[in-house]
Design a protein around this motif. Structure first.
Motif, PDB file in Angstrom:
ATOM      1  N   ARG A  94      -1.138  -6.465  -6.187  1.00  0.00           N
ATOM      2  CA  ARG A  94      -2.251  -5.778  -5.517  1.00  0.00           C
ATOM      3  C   ARG A  94      -3.381  -6.752  -5.173  1.00  0.00           C
ATOM      4  NH1 ARG A  94      -4.617  -0.357  -5.547  1.00  0.00           N
ATOM      5  NH2 ARG A  94      -2.949   0.345  -6.921  1.00  0.00           N
TER       6      ARG A  94
ATOM      7  N   VAL B 282      -6.994   0.989   0.079  1.00  0.00           N
ATOM      8  CA  VAL B 282      -5.845   1.305  -0.783  1.00  0.00           C
ATOM      9  C   VAL B 282      -5.602   0.187  -1.798  1.00  0.00           C
ATOM     10  CG1 VAL B 282      -3.342   1.677  -0.847  1.00  0.00           C
ATOM     11  CG2 VAL B 282      -4.708   2.816   0.906  1.00  0.00           C
ATOM     12  N   LEU B 283      -5.748  -1.066  -1.331  1.00  0.00           N
ATOM     13  CA  LEU B 283      -5.483  -2.200  -2.203  1.00  0.00           C
ATOM     14  C   LEU B 283      -6.622  -2.470  -3.177  1.00  0.00           C
ATOM     15  CD1 LEU B 283      -3.789  -4.593   0.351  1.00  0.00           C
ATOM     16  CD2 LEU B 283      -2.682  -3.193  -1.404  1.00  0.00           C
TER      17      LEU B 283
ATOM     18  N   ALA C 168       0.825  -1.205   0.000  1.00  0.00           N
ATOM     19  CA  ALA C 168       0.000   0.000   0.000  1.00  0.00           C
ATOM     20  C   ALA C 168       0.865   1.263   0.000  1.00  0.00           C
ATOM     21  CB  ALA C 168      -0.942  -0.004   1.207  1.00  0.00           C
TER      22      ALA C 168
END
Length: 133
Positions: free
Chosen positions: A91, A131-132, A60
């Motif tokens: 990711r 975020v991911l 991240a």
């Protein structure tokens, strides 16, 4: 784990994991995620969960460009030396690993549910998941 805190690197397993990342690079990140996603693993133990959370935090930080949550200066340097988007292919793997770590078949959520700092830990996990993607 003996050292506990709500941030990704606030435990002994994650601190040791940082050294692995500095030695083995992206391979260590991938391995930490794959361990918790192993279909033969019925339950994610604390140590494996903490390593996967640390891997997700590193990923991240790289993807967002924000290394504020990474307290180890050598790890910050390693992240900053990566090419932009170099870890992007991981990711989805990291997002799946994090989902497993915060799921019902994992030690960490149970520990944090019973802790007075649980809300903060769950907030950190939600931030990482966002975020991911």
């Amino acid at each position: 784990m003996n050292t506990w805190g709500t941030a990704a690197f606030d435990n002994d397993a994650a601190k040791l994991f940082v050294q692995e990342v500095l030695e083995d690079g992206a391979f260590a990140l991938q391995e930490a995620c794959e361990v918790v996603l192993d279909p033969d693993t019925d339950f994610v133990a604390e140590e494996e969960g903490a390593r996967a959370v640390a891997a997700a935090e590193i990923l991240a930080a790289h993807l967002s460009g924000d290394t504020e949550t990474v307290f180890d200066s050598a790890l910050q340097d390693w992240i900053e030396k990566l090419d932009a988007g170099e870890l992007e292919p991981m990711r989805e793997l990291a997002a799946e690993a994090l989902a497993r770590v915060v799921g019902p078949d994992s030690d960490l959520p149970e520990y944090w549910t019973e802790s007075e700092d649980g809300e903060e830990w769950f907030g950190n996990m939600a931030r990482l998941r966002e975020v991911l993607g």
